[in-house]
Write a protein that holds these residues in place. Structure first.
Motif, mmCIF file in Angstrom:
data_model
loop_
_atom_site.group_PDB
_atom_site.id
_atom_site.type_symbol
_atom_site.label_atom_id
_atom_site.label_comp_id
_atom_site.label_asym_id
_atom_site.label_seq_id
_atom_site.Cartn_x
_atom_site.Cartn_y
_atom_site.Cartn_z
ATOM 1 N N ARG A 296 0.827 -1.212 0.000
ATOM 2 C CA ARG A 296 0.000 0.000 0.000
ATOM 3 C C ARG A 296 0.853 1.251 0.000
ATOM 4 N N LEU A 297 1.911 1.257 0.789
ATOM 5 C CA LEU A 297 2.780 2.431 0.864
ATOM 6 C C LEU A 297 3.399 2.744 -0.490
ATOM 7 N N GLN A 298 3.748 1.691 -1.240
ATOM 8 C CA GLN A 298 4.280 1.895 -2.593
ATOM 9 C C GLN A 298 3.207 2.418 -3.526
ATOM 10 N N ARG A 299 2.017 1.818 -3.434
ATOM 11 C CA ARG A 299 0.911 2.205 -4.315
ATOM 12 C C ARG A 299 0.490 3.657 -4.086
ATOM 13 N N LEU A 300 0.528 4.104 -2.818
ATOM 14 C CA LEU A 300 0.158 5.480 -2.494
ATOM 15 C C LEU A 300 1.264 6.472 -2.845
ATOM 16 N N GLY A 301 2.443 5.949 -3.209
ATOM 17 C CA GLY A 301 3.556 6.829 -3.554
ATOM 18 C C GLY A 301 4.299 7.361 -2.350
ATOM 19 N N ILE A 302 4.013 6.792 -1.157
ATOM 20 C CA ILE A 302 4.693 7.256 0.056
ATOM 21 C C ILE A 302 6.116 6.725 0.110
ATOM 22 N N GLY A 303 6.264 5.469 -0.305
ATOM 23 C CA GLY A 303 7.594 4.855 -0.260
ATOM 24 C C GLY A 303 7.980 4.495 1.161
ATOM 25 N N GLN A 304 9.147 4.910 1.556
ATOM 26 C CA GLN A 304 9.647 4.576 2.893
ATOM 27 C C GLN A 304 8.986 5.444 3.965
ATOM 28 N N ILE A 305 8.761 4.844 5.124
ATOM 29 C CA ILE A 305 8.320 5.609 6.280
ATOM 30 C C ILE A 305 9.356 5.438 7.391
ATOM 31 N N ASP A 306 9.315 6.340 8.363
ATOM 32 C CA ASP A 306 10.306 6.312 9.437
ATOM 33 C C ASP A 306 10.074 5.153 10.406
ATOM 34 N N GLU A 307 8.816 4.673 10.477
ATOM 35 C CA GLU A 307 8.446 3.696 11.490
ATOM 36 C C GLU A 307 8.645 2.265 10.991
ATOM 37 N N ASP A 308 8.833 1.359 11.913
ATOM 38 C CA ASP A 308 8.962 -0.059 11.624
ATOM 39 C C ASP A 308 7.560 -0.657 11.541
ATOM 40 N N VAL A 309 7.256 -1.340 10.437
ATOM 41 C CA VAL A 309 5.918 -1.922 10.248
ATOM 42 C C VAL A 309 5.585 -2.905 11.371
ATOM 43 N N GLU A 316 -0.968 -1.450 16.556
ATOM 44 C CA GLU A 316 -2.198 -1.325 15.753
ATOM 45 C C GLU A 316 -2.455 0.116 15.308
ATOM 46 N N VAL A 317 -1.363 0.818 14.956
ATOM 47 C CA VAL A 317 -1.459 2.186 14.444
ATOM 48 C C VAL A 317 -1.633 2.140 12.928
ATOM 49 N N LEU A 318 -2.481 2.996 12.388
ATOM 50 C CA LEU A 318 -2.799 3.052 10.953
ATOM 51 C C LEU A 318 -1.928 4.086 10.245
ATOM 52 N N VAL A 319 -1.684 3.869 8.959
ATOM 53 C CA VAL A 319 -0.873 4.783 8.149
ATOM 54 C C VAL A 319 -1.655 5.166 6.895
ATOM 55 N N ASP A 320 -1.565 6.424 6.507
ATOM 56 C CA ASP A 320 -2.160 6.832 5.233
ATOM 57 C C ASP A 320 -1.406 8.051 4.707
ATOM 58 N N GLY A 321 -1.599 8.358 3.429
ATOM 59 C CA GLY A 321 -0.927 9.510 2.845
ATOM 60 C C GLY A 321 -1.129 9.546 1.345
ATOM 61 N N ASP A 322 -0.455 10.507 0.694
ATOM 62 C CA ASP A 322 -0.692 10.652 -0.752
ATOM 63 C C ASP A 322 0.521 11.183 -1.502
ATOM 64 N N GLY A 323 1.702 10.914 -1.013
ATOM 65 C CA GLY A 323 2.870 11.401 -1.747
ATOM 66 C C GLY A 323 4.152 10.960 -1.081
ATOM 67 N N ALA A 324 5.254 11.239 -1.732
ATOM 68 C CA ALA A 324 6.565 10.787 -1.252
ATOM 69 C C ALA A 324 6.843 11.294 0.163
ATOM 70 N N ARG A 325 6.973 10.350 1.076
ATOM 71 C CA ARG A 325 7.264 10.639 2.483
ATOM 72 C C ARG A 325 6.327 11.675 3.077
ATOM 73 N N SER A 326 5.088 11.695 2.563
ATOM 74 C CA SER A 326 4.048 12.580 3.103
ATOM 75 C C SER A 326 2.922 11.682 3.601
ATOM 76 N N TYR A 327 2.821 11.569 4.927
ATOM 77 C CA TYR A 327 1.846 10.621 5.454
ATOM 78 C C TYR A 327 1.380 11.049 6.840
#
Length: 382
Positions: A296-309, A316-327
């Motif tokens: 999902r992170l790749q599909r949304l274009g976020i790519g890498q995030i700082d947190e460990d999945v 049980e924290v949720l992630v969302d966003g819409d651009g490179a390292r913008s989430y």
């Protein structure tokens, strides 16, 4: 429509929450959420208003909880019709006279005239209006050097209870549920002068075409660009209108109203871990959500995030966003009725949110959660 003149909102100053059990609220805010208890209604105000009030604060977030003291007061009238809930949203404004003139002229419905108090060299002015948010009213205040939160509010010599160890900073947004939200959106635009910010429509049937039941919603966000104050608004979405979680809220709350309020935090992972340690309960997230998260992170274009999945999965924290390292990172507390094991505690809940460049509202999380639930159900039947 031509842009209407701003009423001069500076911020959401406080939520006024009407409750059946003030001691239960005190334990929840000070022991679970680590809010400080900073003030209470004076004996004179308690008698005059027929309700006992206590003020809790974390960061800029102020919550006033009021319990009826006899009959006839605002809390008593609200709780005759509803379970515990947000009965008033309080806004600080730049100029009370301008706000009143604009709202009254644009079809706002004032409950009272501007009320002014002078004390200790400072002035306090306020008025309230009715809203399409069920029995929730909006109160506008202007303070110029006024020492108290409101007249009759007696501050303690020193704060009691919590110390905001979870890093709560401010109210991020207020979310309300309506049987039909178009009148509320028009009122926010034409009367309050807010502007459209974001919208989505989603249903579980988008995921499972063969479902004979499901939950859906339409959601639209309105905002005040000058202050950044945001209102998210939901209505049920066909098919299966009655089983929509938005309609279920409406039935449990016994009318339209504020469903949840998002508290912005500095570090959501630290906050959630510590809150869980204090017994705070959150809405569960299916494991399948995290199985699909890297894709999902790749599909949304976020790519890498700082947190460990793995850590996100554990908490049980949720992630969302819409651009490179913008989430953004978000999680929802269990609704009050579940937290307190009492239907009259109501369906209201808090959200925690940490923004890392994204200004949205977790649109992808609606879909991702529904999809993961479907997968888990199918795996269970396999």
């Amino acid at each position: 429509m031509a842009k209407v003149e701003s009423i001069g909102i500076k911020r959401v100053e406080a939520l006024h929450y009407y409750v059946h059990d003030l001691e239960r609220s005190r334990r929840f805010y000070t022991e679970r959420l680590d809010f400080a208890e900073i003030a209470a209604s004076s004996p004179e105000l308690t008698a005059a208003a027929a309700q006992r009030s206590v003020v809790f604060q974390a960061g800029e977030c102020v919550v006033v909880c009021s319990q009826p003291a006899g009959e006839g007061g605002r809390a008593w009238r609200y709780l005759r019709k509803h379970p515990d809930g947000v009965g008033t949203v309080i806004f600080e404004v730049e100029d009370i006279d301008r706000a009143f003139r604009l709202l009254d002229g644009r079809g706002g419905t004032p409950i009272d005239e501007i009320h002014r108090v002078t004390e200790a060299g400072g002035t306090f002015a306020s008025f309230s209006i009715t809203t399409p948010f069920g029995d929730t009213t909006f109160r506008f205040v202007e303070r110029r050097g006024y020492p108290a939160l409101f007249p009759g509010c007696a501050a303690y010599d020193a704060p009691r209870g919590g110390a905001n160890r979870f890093g709560i900073t401010r109210f991020d947004h207020i979310t309300s549920n309506f049987q039909t939200m178009a009148p509320a959106l028009l009122w926010m635009e034409h009367v309050l002068g807010l502007e459209p910010f974001w919208q989505i429509a989603f249903h579980t049937n988008d995921v499972a075409k063969d479902a004979d039941h499901g939950s859906g919603l339409r959601s639209a966000v309105m905002w005040d660009p000058a202050s950044g104050v945001k209102f998210a608004n939901n209505e049920p979405y066909r098919p299966h209108f009655k089983s929509s979680q938005i309609n279920v809220f409406n039935e449990e709350h016994r009318g339209d109203g504020v469903q949840h309020v998002a508290l912005a935090v500095e570090d959501i992972l630290t906050a959630v871990r510590a809150m869980r340690g204090r017994g705070v309960e959150f809405m569960p997230t299916p494991a399948a959500y995290y199985d699909m998260l890297p894709e999902r992170l790749q599909r949304l274009g976020i790519g890498q995030i700082d947190e460990d999945v793995a850590e996100l999965r554990d908490l049980e924290v949720l992630v969302d966003g819409d651009g490179a390292r913008s989430y953004l990172l978000q999680i929802f507390l269990k609704e009050s009725s579940g937290t307190h094991r009492d239907p009259e505690a109501g369906p209201f809940f808090f959200e925690l949110i940490q923004r890392k460049g994204d200004r949205g509202f977790g649109a992808g999380n609606f879909r991702a959660l529904f999809e993961s639930i479907e997968r888990q159900q199918k795996a269970g039947h396999g």
